[in-house]
Write a protein that holds these residues in place. Structure first.
Motif: not given
Ligand code: SF4
Ligand code: SF4
Length: 338
Positions: A130-154
Protein backbone atom coordinates in the motif's frame (compact mmCIF):
# COMPACT_ATOMS: atom_id res chain seq x y z
CA UNK A 1 -5.60 -12.09 6.44
CA UNK A 2 -2.22 -12.38 8.19
CA UNK A 3 -0.13 -9.90 10.14
CA UNK A 4 3.42 -9.72 11.41
CA UNK A 5 5.41 -7.10 13.33
CA UNK A 6 7.83 -5.00 11.30
CA UNK A 7 10.73 -6.95 12.82
CA UNK A 8 9.15 -10.22 11.71
CA UNK A 9 9.41 -9.33 8.03
CA UNK A 10 12.96 -10.62 7.65
CA UNK A 11 11.97 -14.07 9.02
CA UNK A 12 9.10 -14.22 6.53
CA UNK A 13 11.44 -13.18 3.72
CA UNK A 14 13.94 -15.83 4.85
CA UNK A 15 11.25 -18.53 4.52
CA UNK A 16 10.11 -17.26 1.12
CA UNK A 17 13.63 -17.05 -0.27
CA UNK A 18 14.38 -20.63 0.76
CA UNK A 19 11.91 -21.74 -1.90
CA UNK A 20 11.72 -18.85 -4.38
CA UNK A 21 13.88 -16.06 -5.77
CA UNK A 22 12.72 -13.00 -3.89
CA UNK A 23 13.04 -9.44 -5.21
CA UNK A 24 12.54 -6.34 -3.11
CA UNK A 25 13.12 -2.60 -3.63
CA UNK A 26 16.49 -1.23 -2.51
CA UNK A 27 18.20 2.11 -2.85
CA UNK A 28 21.97 2.38 -2.97
CA UNK A 29 24.93 3.01 -5.24
CA UNK A 30 26.68 6.17 -6.33
CA UNK A 31 23.54 7.70 -7.78
CA UNK A 32 21.28 6.38 -5.04
CA UNK A 33 18.85 4.82 -7.49
CA UNK A 34 15.97 2.77 -6.07
CA UNK A 35 15.15 -0.44 -7.93
CA UNK A 36 14.10 -4.09 -7.46
CA UNK A 37 16.97 -6.42 -6.63
CA UNK A 38 17.34 -9.98 -5.31
CA UNK A 39 16.91 -10.12 -1.55
CA UNK A 40 19.84 -11.75 0.20
CA UNK A 41 18.83 -11.14 3.83
CA UNK A 42 19.47 -8.26 6.18
CA UNK A 43 19.51 -5.44 3.62
CA UNK A 44 17.67 -2.15 4.13
CA UNK A 45 14.67 -1.95 1.85
CA UNK A 46 13.32 1.12 0.09
CA UNK A 47 9.62 1.19 0.94
CA UNK A 48 8.63 4.78 0.20
CA UNK A 49 6.41 4.92 -2.86
CA UNK A 50 7.40 3.79 -6.33
CA UNK A 51 11.05 3.14 -7.16
CA UNK A 52 13.17 5.14 -9.63
CA UNK A 53 13.48 2.10 -11.88
CA UNK A 54 10.25 0.16 -12.02
CA UNK A 55 8.95 -3.37 -11.89
CA UNK A 56 8.94 -3.57 -15.72
CA UNK A 57 12.55 -4.65 -15.96
CA UNK A 58 11.95 -7.88 -14.04
CA UNK A 59 9.52 -8.95 -16.79
CA UNK A 60 10.90 -7.15 -19.82
CA UNK A 61 14.64 -6.70 -19.15
CA UNK A 62 16.56 -3.79 -20.67
CA UNK A 63 18.73 -6.35 -22.49
CA UNK A 64 18.11 -10.05 -23.03
CA UNK A 65 19.29 -12.81 -25.38
CA UNK A 66 16.43 -14.32 -27.38
CA UNK A 67 18.34 -16.84 -29.52
CA UNK A 68 21.80 -18.33 -29.84
CA UNK A 69 23.37 -19.73 -33.02
CA UNK A 70 26.35 -22.05 -32.68
CA UNK A 71 28.73 -22.31 -35.61
CA UNK A 72 30.66 -25.55 -36.09
CA UNK A 73 32.43 -26.82 -39.20
CA UNK A 74 30.50 -24.37 -41.35
CA UNK A 75 27.08 -25.37 -39.97
CA UNK A 76 24.84 -23.24 -37.78
CA UNK A 77 22.63 -24.79 -35.09
CA UNK A 78 20.01 -22.87 -33.18
CA UNK A 79 20.20 -23.15 -29.38
CA UNK A 80 17.08 -22.25 -27.53
CA UNK A 81 17.34 -19.75 -24.71
CA UNK A 82 15.83 -21.11 -21.52
CA UNK A 83 12.65 -19.48 -20.28
CA UNK A 84 11.97 -18.87 -16.62
CA UNK A 85 10.86 -22.10 -14.95
CA UNK A 86 10.90 -21.49 -11.16
CA UNK A 87 8.71 -18.95 -9.41
CA UNK A 88 9.94 -15.53 -8.37
CA UNK A 89 8.33 -13.46 -5.66
CA UNK A 90 8.37 -9.68 -5.74
CA UNK A 91 7.72 -7.76 -2.54
CA UNK A 92 6.94 -4.06 -2.31
CA UNK A 93 5.50 -3.35 -5.78
CA UNK A 94 3.52 -0.15 -6.17
CA UNK A 95 0.03 -0.48 -7.63
CA UNK A 96 0.89 1.81 -10.57
CA UNK A 97 3.70 -0.55 -11.62
CA UNK A 98 1.37 -3.56 -11.34
CA UNK A 99 -1.14 -1.74 -13.55
CA UNK A 100 1.78 -1.06 -15.92
CA UNK A 101 2.24 -4.83 -16.27
CA UNK A 102 -1.43 -5.16 -17.20
CA UNK A 103 -0.78 -2.68 -20.03
CA UNK A 104 2.28 -4.68 -21.14
CA UNK A 105 0.13 -7.85 -21.06
CA UNK A 106 -2.10 -6.31 -23.74
CA UNK A 107 0.93 -6.09 -26.00
CA UNK A 108 3.14 -9.08 -25.15
CA UNK A 109 0.44 -11.67 -24.46
CA UNK A 110 -1.47 -10.93 -27.65
CA UNK A 111 -0.69 -13.14 -30.69
CA UNK A 112 2.12 -13.63 -31.46
CA UNK A 113 2.70 -14.23 -27.74
CA UNK A 114 6.07 -13.20 -26.35
CA UNK A 115 7.07 -16.45 -24.62
CA UNK A 116 9.88 -14.87 -22.58
CA UNK A 117 7.54 -12.29 -21.07
CA UNK A 118 4.75 -14.84 -20.64
CA UNK A 119 6.91 -17.29 -18.68
CA UNK A 120 7.97 -14.53 -16.29
CA UNK A 121 4.40 -13.31 -15.81
CA UNK A 122 3.09 -16.80 -15.17
CA UNK A 123 5.88 -17.65 -12.75
CA UNK A 124 5.79 -14.63 -10.53
CA UNK A 125 3.92 -13.80 -7.35
CA UNK A 126 3.60 -10.08 -6.75
CA UNK A 127 3.10 -8.68 -3.25
CA UNK A 128 2.01 -5.07 -3.52
CA UNK A 129 2.67 -2.61 -0.72
CA UNK A 130 0.00 0.00 0.00
CA UNK A 131 1.53 3.28 -1.18
CA UNK A 132 1.51 5.53 1.87
CA UNK A 133 4.17 7.94 0.51
CA UNK A 134 2.90 9.10 -2.87
CA UNK A 135 4.96 11.83 -4.46
CA UNK A 136 3.61 15.18 -5.66
CA UNK A 137 4.06 13.88 -9.20
CA UNK A 138 1.81 10.82 -8.75
CA UNK A 139 -1.58 10.66 -10.46
CA UNK A 140 -2.30 6.92 -10.56
CA UNK A 141 -5.87 7.33 -9.29
CA UNK A 142 -6.76 9.12 -12.56
CA UNK A 143 -6.28 5.74 -14.31
CA UNK A 144 -8.36 3.64 -11.96
CA UNK A 145 -5.33 2.33 -10.05
CA UNK A 146 -6.06 1.33 -6.45
CA UNK A 147 -2.91 2.27 -4.47
CA UNK A 148 -4.30 0.45 -1.42
CA UNK A 149 -4.92 -3.01 -2.88
CA UNK A 150 -3.45 -4.86 -5.86
CA UNK A 151 -1.20 -7.75 -6.93
CA UNK A 152 -1.42 -11.41 -5.89
CA UNK A 153 -1.07 -10.46 -2.24
CA UNK A 154 -1.83 -7.01 -0.89
CA UNK A 155 0.40 -5.84 1.97
CA UNK A 156 -0.35 -2.79 4.10
CA UNK A 157 1.87 -1.27 6.79
CA UNK A 158 -0.03 0.05 9.78
CA UNK A 159 0.80 0.78 13.44
CA UNK A 160 3.99 -1.28 13.54
CA UNK A 161 2.58 -4.26 11.62
CA UNK A 162 2.44 -5.56 8.08
CA UNK A 163 -0.96 -6.95 7.04
CA UNK A 164 -1.16 -9.43 4.16
CA UNK A 165 -4.31 -10.28 2.22
CA UNK A 166 -4.15 -13.02 -0.41
CA UNK A 167 -5.99 -11.91 -3.56
CA UNK A 168 -5.27 -14.58 -6.21
CA UNK A 169 -4.62 -18.31 -6.61
CA UNK A 170 -0.94 -17.61 -7.26
CA UNK A 171 -0.86 -15.68 -3.99
CA UNK A 172 -2.01 -18.87 -2.21
CA UNK A 173 1.39 -20.43 -2.98
CA UNK A 174 2.76 -18.26 -0.16
CA UNK A 175 0.02 -19.09 2.33
CA UNK A 176 2.07 -21.69 4.22
CA UNK A 177 4.94 -19.20 4.71
CA UNK A 178 2.45 -16.55 5.89
CA UNK A 179 0.78 -19.04 8.22
CA UNK A 180 4.15 -20.08 9.71
CA UNK A 181 5.63 -16.62 10.27
CA UNK A 182 2.58 -14.41 10.76
CA UNK A 183 -0.48 -14.44 12.93
CA UNK A 184 -3.95 -14.95 11.44
CA UNK A 185 -6.21 -11.96 12.02
CA UNK A 186 -9.68 -10.77 11.08
CA UNK A 187 -8.88 -7.10 11.78
CA UNK A 188 -10.41 -4.71 9.27
CA UNK A 189 -7.79 -2.63 7.42
CA UNK A 190 -10.24 -0.95 5.04
CA UNK A 191 -9.86 2.42 6.86
CA UNK A 192 -6.11 2.30 6.30
CA UNK A 193 -6.64 1.49 2.62
CA UNK A 194 -9.09 4.35 2.28
CA UNK A 195 -6.51 6.76 3.77
CA UNK A 196 -3.98 5.58 1.20
CA UNK A 197 -6.46 6.12 -1.65
CA UNK A 198 -7.40 9.58 -0.43
CA UNK A 199 -3.78 10.65 0.01
CA UNK A 200 -2.91 9.52 -3.53
CA UNK A 201 -5.96 11.27 -4.98
CA UNK A 202 -4.99 14.51 -3.21
CA UNK A 203 -1.58 14.84 -4.88
CA UNK A 204 -1.17 18.02 -6.99
CA UNK A 205 -0.50 15.91 -10.11
CA UNK A 206 -3.85 14.15 -9.70
CA UNK A 207 -5.66 17.49 -10.11
CA UNK A 208 -3.97 17.92 -13.51
CA UNK A 209 -4.45 14.25 -14.44
CA UNK A 210 -8.17 14.68 -13.78
CA UNK A 211 -8.27 16.88 -16.89
CA UNK A 212 -7.64 13.82 -19.11
CA UNK A 213 -9.93 13.79 -22.08
CA UNK A 214 -11.01 11.09 -24.48
CA UNK A 215 -10.42 13.23 -27.57
CA UNK A 216 -9.90 11.39 -30.82
CA UNK A 217 -6.77 11.33 -32.98
CA UNK A 218 -8.12 13.87 -35.46
CA UNK A 219 -8.92 16.31 -32.65
CA UNK A 220 -5.42 16.24 -31.13
CA UNK A 221 -2.92 15.40 -33.87
CA UNK A 222 -2.52 18.90 -35.33
CA UNK A 223 -2.76 20.97 -32.15
CA UNK A 224 -0.08 23.69 -31.81
CA UNK A 225 0.98 22.26 -28.44
CA UNK A 226 3.30 19.69 -30.05
CA UNK A 227 5.59 22.31 -31.59
CA UNK A 228 5.52 24.41 -28.43
CA UNK A 229 6.29 21.59 -25.98
CA UNK A 230 8.78 19.64 -28.09
CA UNK A 231 10.98 22.67 -28.77
CA UNK A 232 13.34 21.84 -25.87
CA UNK A 233 13.08 18.05 -25.99
CA UNK A 234 16.61 16.61 -25.88
CA UNK A 235 15.55 13.28 -27.36
CA UNK A 236 17.33 11.62 -24.44
CA UNK A 237 14.74 8.84 -24.07
CA UNK A 238 14.72 8.99 -20.23
CA UNK A 239 10.92 9.30 -20.26
CA UNK A 240 10.55 6.09 -22.27
CA UNK A 241 13.15 4.02 -20.40
CA UNK A 242 11.64 4.79 -17.01
CA UNK A 243 8.03 4.42 -18.12
CA UNK A 244 6.36 1.21 -16.84
CA UNK A 245 4.24 0.93 -20.00
CA UNK A 246 6.77 1.72 -22.76
CA UNK A 247 7.57 -1.50 -24.56
CA UNK A 248 9.52 -0.71 -27.75
CA UNK A 249 12.66 -2.71 -28.43
CA UNK A 250 15.20 -3.38 -31.14
CA UNK A 251 16.91 -6.67 -32.08
CA UNK A 252 20.59 -7.03 -32.83
CA UNK A 253 22.93 -9.94 -33.63
CA UNK A 254 26.28 -9.97 -31.83
CA UNK A 255 29.20 -12.17 -32.85
CA UNK A 256 30.50 -14.51 -30.12
CA UNK A 257 33.55 -16.78 -30.15
CA UNK A 258 31.46 -19.76 -31.29
CA UNK A 259 28.63 -18.16 -33.24
CA UNK A 260 26.07 -15.43 -32.87
CA UNK A 261 23.83 -14.25 -30.07
CA UNK A 262 20.58 -12.50 -30.94
CA UNK A 263 19.52 -10.01 -28.31
CA UNK A 264 16.79 -7.54 -27.82
CA UNK A 265 17.13 -4.30 -25.94
CA UNK A 266 14.94 -1.34 -25.14
CA UNK A 267 14.57 1.31 -27.79
CA UNK A 268 12.90 4.69 -27.66
CA UNK A 269 10.51 6.46 -30.03
CA UNK A 270 12.31 9.65 -28.95
CA UNK A 271 15.47 8.65 -30.88
CA UNK A 272 16.09 9.95 -34.39
CA UNK A 273 16.96 6.47 -35.72
CA UNK A 274 13.94 4.72 -34.17
CA UNK A 275 12.12 2.58 -36.78
CA UNK A 276 14.45 3.95 -39.47
CA UNK A 277 14.01 1.86 -42.60
CA UNK A 278 15.66 1.65 -45.97
CA UNK A 279 12.83 3.82 -47.26
CA UNK A 280 13.77 6.49 -44.71
CA UNK A 281 12.78 7.75 -41.31
CA UNK A 282 9.01 7.98 -40.74
CA UNK A 283 9.29 10.75 -38.12
CA UNK A 284 11.88 13.27 -39.22
CA UNK A 285 11.60 15.91 -36.52
CA UNK A 286 11.69 15.86 -32.71
CA UNK A 287 8.23 17.39 -32.77
CA UNK A 288 6.90 14.31 -34.60
CA UNK A 289 8.72 11.96 -32.23
CA UNK A 290 7.53 13.80 -29.13
CA UNK A 291 3.97 13.80 -30.45
CA UNK A 292 4.19 10.06 -31.17
CA UNK A 293 5.10 9.22 -27.57
CA UNK A 294 2.28 11.19 -26.00
CA UNK A 295 -0.34 10.46 -28.66
CA UNK A 296 0.42 6.78 -28.12
CA UNK A 297 -0.10 7.04 -24.35
CA UNK A 298 -3.16 9.29 -24.37
CA UNK A 299 -4.96 8.62 -27.65
CA UNK A 300 -3.83 5.70 -29.85
CA UNK A 301 -3.51 3.11 -27.08
CA UNK A 302 -6.96 3.96 -25.74
CA UNK A 303 -8.48 3.87 -29.23
CA UNK A 304 -6.92 0.43 -29.86
CA UNK A 305 -7.20 -1.19 -26.42
CA UNK A 306 -9.84 0.73 -24.50
CA UNK A 307 -7.40 1.97 -21.80
CA UNK A 308 -4.86 4.78 -21.60
CA UNK A 309 -1.21 3.75 -22.04
CA UNK A 310 -0.19 5.67 -18.91
CA UNK A 311 -0.64 4.63 -15.27
CA UNK A 312 0.25 7.94 -13.62
CA UNK A 313 3.47 6.73 -11.96
CA UNK A 314 4.94 10.22 -12.32
CA UNK A 315 8.43 9.05 -13.33
CA UNK A 316 8.54 11.05 -16.57
CA UNK A 317 7.33 14.06 -14.57
CA UNK A 318 10.21 13.69 -12.09
CA UNK A 319 12.98 12.73 -14.50
CA UNK A 320 12.56 14.68 -17.76
CA UNK A 321 15.58 17.04 -17.78
CA UNK A 322 13.57 19.63 -19.73
CA UNK A 323 10.34 19.21 -17.79
CA UNK A 324 8.32 18.34 -20.90
CA UNK A 325 6.30 15.62 -19.24
CA UNK A 326 2.90 14.08 -19.77
CA UNK A 327 1.06 16.32 -17.28
CA UNK A 328 1.95 19.34 -19.43
CA UNK A 329 0.55 17.52 -22.45
CA UNK A 330 -2.67 16.59 -20.60
CA UNK A 331 -3.12 20.20 -19.47
CA UNK A 332 -2.48 21.58 -22.97
CA UNK A 333 -4.81 19.07 -24.63
CA UNK A 334 -7.57 19.95 -22.20
CA UNK A 335 -7.15 23.68 -22.92
CA UNK A 336 -6.28 23.74 -26.62
CA UNK A 337 -8.61 23.91 -29.50
CA UNK A 338 -7.37 23.56 -33.02
S1 SF4 B 1 10.49 14.49 -23.21
FE1 SF4 B 1 12.15 14.86 -21.70
S2 SF4 B 1 12.84 12.83 -21.00
FE2 SF4 B 1 11.65 12.53 -22.92
S3 SF4 B 1 13.20 12.56 -24.54
FE3 SF4 B 1 12.46 14.67 -24.36
S4 SF4 B 1 13.89 15.66 -22.91
FE4 SF4 B 1 14.22 13.42 -22.70
S1 SF4 C 1 3.85 8.31 -19.29
FE1 SF4 C 1 5.00 9.09 -17.49
S2 SF4 C 1 3.50 9.12 -15.80
FE2 SF4 C 1 2.61 7.83 -17.46
S3 SF4 C 1 3.20 5.73 -16.92
FE3 SF4 C 1 4.80 6.53 -18.32
S4 SF4 C 1 6.40 7.42 -16.99
FE4 SF4 C 1 4.55 7.10 -15.73
Amino acid sequence: MYKCGINGLSRLFGAISEKYTLYAPKKHGVNSVSQFEPYGGGEDLYLSGNTDRGLKELFFPQYEPVARFIEKDGDLTVKEIEKQSGYTVVFGAAACDIKGLEILDLVFLKEPVDEFYKSRREKSIIISLGCDSPSETCFCTCFGVDPGKSGDISAIKSDGFYYFEILTEKGRLLESALASFCEKTDEDIEDQREKIRKRAASMPAAAIGARLTDKKTEEVFDLPLWAKLSEHCLGCGACTYLCPTCQCYDIKDDRTKDGVIRCRFWDSCMYSDFTKMSAGQPRLTQKERYRQRFMHKLVYFRENNGVFGCVGCGRCVRKCPSSLHILKVIKEISENER
